[in-house]
Enzyme design. Structure first.
Site, PDB file in Angstrom:
ATOM      1  N   LYS A  35       0.849  -1.194   0.000  1.00 22.96           N
ATOM      2  CA  LYS A  35       0.000   0.000   0.000  1.00 22.96           C
ATOM      3  C   LYS A  35       0.887   1.249   0.000  1.00 22.96           C
ATOM      4  CE  LYS A  35      -0.333  -0.480   5.030  1.00 22.96           C
ATOM      5  NZ  LYS A  35      -1.174  -0.908   6.162  1.00 22.96           N
ATOM      6  N   ARG A 133     -11.309  -0.772  14.308  1.00 23.29           N
ATOM      7  CA  ARG A 133     -11.137   0.066  13.119  1.00 23.29           C
ATOM      8  C   ARG A 133     -12.169  -0.355  12.083  1.00 23.29           C
ATOM      9  NH1 ARG A 133      -5.198   0.415  10.396  1.00 23.29           N
ATOM     10  NH2 ARG A 133      -5.597  -1.777   9.937  1.00 23.29           N
ATOM     11  N   HIS A 162      -6.510  -7.710  12.550  1.00 20.91           N
ATOM     12  CA  HIS A 162      -5.303  -6.890  12.655  1.00 20.91           C
ATOM     13  C   HIS A 162      -4.997  -6.625  14.123  1.00 20.91           C
ATOM     14  CE1 HIS A 162      -2.189  -4.455  10.936  1.00 20.91           C
ATOM     15  NE2 HIS A 162      -2.594  -3.350  11.522  1.00 20.91           N
ATOM     16  N   ARG A 216       1.239 -10.870   6.639  1.00 15.60           N
ATOM     17  CA  ARG A 216       1.186  -9.612   5.877  1.00 15.60           C
ATOM     18  C   ARG A 216       2.297  -8.658   6.306  1.00 15.60           C
ATOM     19  NH1 ARG A 216      -4.032  -9.959   8.206  1.00 15.60           N
ATOM     20  NH2 ARG A 216      -3.647  -7.988   9.282  1.00 15.60           N
ATOM     21  N   TYR A 260      12.678  31.313   8.590  1.00 19.46           N
ATOM     22  CA  TYR A 260      11.434  31.848   9.153  1.00 19.46           C
ATOM     23  C   TYR A 260      11.490  31.873  10.686  1.00 19.46           C
ATOM     24  CZ  TYR A 260       9.355  31.066   4.526  1.00 19.46           C
ATOM     25  OH  TYR A 260       9.074  31.091   3.195  1.00 19.46           O
ATOM     26  N   CYS A 307      12.010  24.897   5.499  1.00 18.29           N
ATOM     27  CA  CYS A 307      11.036  25.569   4.632  1.00 18.29           C
ATOM     28  C   CYS A 307      10.334  24.528   3.757  1.00 18.29           C
ATOM     29  CB  CYS A 307      11.742  26.591   3.743  1.00 18.29           C
ATOM     30  SG  CYS A 307      12.825  27.722   4.649  1.00 18.29           S
ATOM     31  N   ASP A 309      10.630  24.012   0.555  1.00 17.67           N
ATOM     32  CA  ASP A 309      11.464  23.400  -0.478  1.00 17.67           C
ATOM     33  C   ASP A 309      12.951  23.405  -0.158  1.00 17.67           C
ATOM     34  OD1 ASP A 309       9.032  23.532  -2.161  1.00 17.67           O
ATOM     35  OD2 ASP A 309       9.483  25.681  -2.127  1.00 17.67           O
TER      36      ASP A 309
HETATM   37  C1  LIG Z   1      -0.369  -1.769   6.922  1.00 20.62           C
HETATM   38  C2  LIG Z   1      -0.933  -3.085   7.306  1.00 20.62           C
HETATM   39  C3  LIG Z   1      -0.105  -4.217   7.461  1.00 20.62           C
HETATM   40  C4  LIG Z   1       1.417  -4.129   7.451  1.00 20.62           C
HETATM   41  O1  LIG Z   1       1.866  -3.524   8.642  1.00 20.62           O
HETATM   42  P1  LIG Z   1       3.427  -3.409   9.018  1.00 20.62           P
HETATM   43  O2  LIG Z   1       3.446  -2.957  10.420  1.00 20.62           O
HETATM   44  O3  LIG Z   1       4.029  -2.407   8.094  1.00 20.62           O
HETATM   45  O4  LIG Z   1       4.001  -4.778   8.822  1.00 20.62           O
HETATM   46  C5  LIG Z   1      -0.714  -5.440   7.677  1.00 20.62           C
HETATM   47  N1  LIG Z   1      -2.071  -5.533   7.777  1.00 20.62           N
HETATM   48  C6  LIG Z   1      -2.887  -4.471   7.666  1.00 20.62           C
HETATM   49  C7  LIG Z   1      -4.357  -4.648   7.799  1.00 20.62           C
HETATM   50  C8  LIG Z   1      -2.342  -3.216   7.449  1.00 20.62           C
HETATM   51  O5  LIG Z   1      -3.159  -2.148   7.361  1.00 20.62           O
END
Ligand SMILES: *Cc1c(COP(=O)(O)O)cnc(C)c1O
Length: 366
Positions: A35, A133, A162, A216, A260, A307, A309
């Site tokens: 992602k 979530r 998750h 994952r 700044y 800044c 850039d």
């Molecule tokens: C982003 C994400 C992951 C990966 O998480 P990491 O901490 O980068 O390994 C796995 N599962 C879900 C649902 C996520 O949103």
């Protein structure tokens, strides 16, 4: 060659993917979490290497990201992590993406859209075990499974949850979440083709009970440890470097200020240099008067506010316009890691690499 560049070392990426594959039993599949354009590393090159290294498929947050992978020619399973609304359903079905569902998703709409394209849509059940979530509560899974049976064009291929605290020293909540997840999967279809997935990077490192038959990994692919509270670490290599060159060098006289707000003032005559990287490039503004960069193999501090850039550093009289500076990565014997930058900015490495957007990527293999 652009003045600033983000160097992605595909050799290091491949090393990390091999380490992940090696740490897991053969029956556990691996989905590369790519992602946000692979956390800023490039989803397409990352997926090419992941598939070569025996990963099963891809995980992305949005349908659009999955669509881009399909258009780039990837035929592997692509799992979407975020719940679909109407537009996502249409593209998800069209591009054969695996959509997550829970009891808030309009299943009859999904059924109608799939039937109208004369296709089946693969779905996973998102289970909420304590992250709060997205996902369905384990108690509601049996009724939900019955409901799914009413929709012949919706094909259930797996389930996932998750973990909220896999990267914390205290794993109490993580263990409780696993118990909840076990309760949910007890009533789900059996068989090795039914995907059961829970572990992110931290789960892979510290919680073997969270592996089930699919994991994952995200951040460990890109070379960072999930946090500094991990019990187990992996031998990972840094994948991303951020380099630029000095665009301007001058003497700042005693009493003169920089940038700044004028909140850095020279205590005595000193040399400062300007680097054409700023917060619009994703280099955090919170590193004003705080971060460091590498020049001629030595660390120099950022002075004044960063800044949009450009930013300024204190340097020495050797500095010349055009000299290479490293904001993330190695120069000589010195190195600044993404993790170090994240700590300075009081955030996690994920946010740093995802944020580096404007600077062009250069792919190297070493
Ligand atoms: C982003 C994400 C992951 C990966 O998480 P990491 O901490 O980068 O390994 C796995 N599962 C879900 C649902 C996520 O949103």
């Amino acid at each position: 060659m652009a003045i600033s560049s983000i160097e992605i070392n595909l050799g290091a990426l491949r090393h990390n993917l091999r380490e992940i594959r090696r740490a897991l039993p053969g029956h556990v599949g691996i989905l590369a979490v790519v992602k946000a354009d692979a956390y800023g590393h490039g989803a397409i090159p990352t997926m090419e290497i992941a598939l070569q290294e025996g990963f099963t498929g891809a995980c992305v947050a949005r349908v659009k990201e999955g669509e881009n992978l399909r258009k780039a020619g990837f035929m592997c399973p692509i799992y979407i992590l975020g719940l679909p609304l109407l537009e996502d359903m249409i593209a998800g079905i069209l591009y054969n993406l695996i959509l997550p569902v829970d009891d808030t998703v309009d299943l009859s709409l999904l059924e109608t859209l799939a039937a109208s394209q004369n296709r089946k849509v693969d779905v996973t059940i998102a289970v909420d075990t304590g992250m709060n979530r997205i996902g369905i509560h384990p108690d509601d899974v049996p009724a939900f499974l019955d409901k799914l049976k009413e929709y012949p064009h919706i094909h259930l291929v797996g389930t996932f949850t998750h973990l909220a605290t896999a990267d914390c020293r205290d794993k109490k909540l993580a263990m409780k979440q696993l118990k909840e997840f076990d309760r949910a999967i007890a009533v789900m279809p059996k068989g090795k083709d039914f995907m059961i997935s829970c572990a992110n990077s931290a789960g892979i490192l510290d919680i073997p009970e969270s592996w089930y038959n699919m994991v994952r990994p995200g951040i460990i692919m890109y070379g960072s440890q999930p946090s500094d509270e991990m019990n187990h670490t992996m031998d990972l290599e840094w994948v991303l470097s951020l380099k630029s060159r000095l665009s301007h060098v001058q003497v700042l006289h005693k009493g003169e200020s920089v940038s700044y707000g004028a909140d850095f003032t020279a205590k005595e005559d000193m040399h400062i240099a300007t680097i054409p990287v700023g917060y619009a490039d994703g280099y955090p503004r919170s590193l004003s008067n705080k971060g460091e960069v590498l020049l001629h193999g030595k660390r120099f501090p950022i002075v004044g506010r960063i800044c949009m850039d450009q930013l300024m550093i204190a340097c020495d009289k050797e500095a010349r316009p055009g000299d290479e500076v490293v904001l993330i990565g190695k120069q000589g014997e010195e190195r600044i890691t993404v993790d170090e930058v994240a700590k300075w900015a009081d955030t996690i490495p994920h946010e740093i690499t995802c944020g580096l957007k404007r600077i062009p990527r250069v792919y190297v293999n070493r």
